[in-house]
Design an enzyme around this catalytic site. Sequence first.
Site, PDB file in Angstrom:
ATOM      1  N   ASP A  12      -1.846  62.048  43.888  1.00  0.00           N
ATOM      2  CA  ASP A  12      -0.478  62.595  43.794  1.00  0.00           C
ATOM      3  C   ASP A  12      -0.089  63.394  42.834  1.00  0.00           C
ATOM      4  O   ASP A  12      -0.385  63.142  41.371  1.00  0.00           O
ATOM      5  CB  ASP A  12       0.303  61.362  43.837  1.00  0.00           C
ATOM      6  CG  ASP A  12       1.858  61.687  43.866  1.00  0.00           C
ATOM      7  OD1 ASP A  12       2.429  61.317  45.129  1.00  0.00           O
ATOM      8  OD2 ASP A  12       2.440  62.050  43.096  1.00  0.00           O
ATOM      9  N   ASP A  32       3.009  66.869  48.246  1.00  0.00           N
ATOM     10  CA  ASP A  32       2.147  66.965  46.923  1.00  0.00           C
ATOM     11  C   ASP A  32       1.344  65.344  47.042  1.00  0.00           C
ATOM     12  O   ASP A  32       1.000  65.080  45.883  1.00  0.00           O
ATOM     13  CB  ASP A  32       3.118  66.914  45.810  1.00  0.00           C
ATOM     14  CG  ASP A  32       3.729  65.662  45.535  1.00  0.00           C
ATOM     15  OD1 ASP A  32       4.506  65.092  46.698  1.00  0.00           O
ATOM     16  OD2 ASP A  32       4.253  65.200  44.452  1.00  0.00           O
ATOM     17  N   GLU A  33       1.080  64.829  48.078  1.00  0.00           N
ATOM     18  CA  GLU A  33       0.713  63.475  48.210  1.00  0.00           C
ATOM     19  C   GLU A  33      -0.109  63.403  49.378  1.00  0.00           C
ATOM     20  O   GLU A  33      -0.201  63.752  50.345  1.00  0.00           O
ATOM     21  CB  GLU A  33       1.773  62.663  48.415  1.00  0.00           C
ATOM     22  CG  GLU A  33       1.160  61.144  48.402  1.00  0.00           C
ATOM     23  CD  GLU A  33       2.448  60.270  48.514  1.00  0.00           C
ATOM     24  OE1 GLU A  33       3.573  60.588  48.502  1.00  0.00           O
ATOM     25  OE2 GLU A  33       2.197  59.027  48.986  1.00  0.00           O
TER      26      GLU A  33
HETATM   27 MG   LIG Z   1       4.187  63.420  43.213  1.00  0.00          MG
END
Ligand SMILES: [Mg+2]
Length: 407
Positions: free
Chosen positions: A10, A105-106
């Site tokens: 993340d 973003d993960e």
């Molecule tokens: Mg994040």
Amino acid sequence: MRRRFIIHIDIDAFFAAIEELLNPSLKGKPVIVGGLPHERGVASTASYEARRYGVHSGMPLRKAYQLCPHGIFIRGNYQIYQTFSEKFFHLLSQYTPDVEEASLDEAYLDLTRCRPLYFSFSRTAREIKQRVEKELGISVSVGVGSNKILAKLATRRAKPGGLFEIGEGREEEFLKDLGIECLPGIGPKAQVILRMLNIHKIGDLWGLPRPTLRSLFGLSGEELFLQSRGIDSRPLVTASVPKSVSRETTFLQDLWDRRLLLAHLAYLCDRLTLPLRRGRLFAHIIEVKVRYSDFKTEARRRLLVSPVQEMGRIYSIAQELFLGLFSSSRLSLRLVGVKASDLARARPLSLFEPYSERSERLGLAVDQVREKYGFGSLLTVREKMLESLYSFEKKRGFVLKTASLTK
Ligand SMILES: [Mg+2]
């Protein structure tokens, strides 16, 4: 059951991190991305400095301003974040084809299938973290565990900027003292109920018998029973890779002009690369198909050691295949097609043909311009030639089925 190796990764304060990268003077300052203080809407990301003032993502901007009036509020540029996200996933896909895009973003990575490739999973997780941080210039947190829920909880522990691995047999020890709010299955309502029962930590949940959880929460009680023990057999949700991508044109009149046919082939190759770039796909097989005026169809294919995505390379292969077919024919053509197959979502790793990020960026830039201004706004030399040949033929009353390139 076979032990799985799942990595959860993340990006820390993603949007704020990108803004800091674009404008280094923001580093170390409370940055809030999502809008200006007087605007409606919520903060989409707050940097760790802003979080110290109690600002968090999802908080109304006005509230964020009250808590942190000297914060730097930025509207943000989604397109830049998207480009970064693509780079992020592109890098991850080099380690395993089993990647789940949980959000921009993960990601979850499953290394179980790739086991023979890696000496040690802990080392690989560390390497991935270092590469992302070095190549993208942003900080990430990484969790390693035997399933999705454990890996994600490990990342939570690792934040910000750390790496945490839950070793085999240490699951219970790790879970015991975590607050119940950490479990994704526990919403605010369930929290209230459980806290009334004096259950605050995950370890406290173990004392509740399965039927009790079921009667309290129904089916999700069942899930809670498993989650609280770190049991999670959910597979990764990965985008499926199509088998092949192809483009072809049937001409209204049979064609003999070699220049026109090659120009048309270039156009088809160009069209073909768009879905490849979009899906981050590389082809191991390029195939060209022709149909002669007598309806006989022939195809030639080439198997490639290092897979291709770039228009120029695909065209040069297609051109060779095409000339091999066409030169030996005495008939004109009624159809030309090109196909890319045996697709893989991985960057080719070759010592001899270093992957060119420039050509990829060029391709993506071309796509963006065409999306905005139409396909004909940017043409390769061959396509330009096709266009002029086409308008010349049109004057002579000759019409191609692909009516216009400028659509
Ligand atoms: Mg994040």
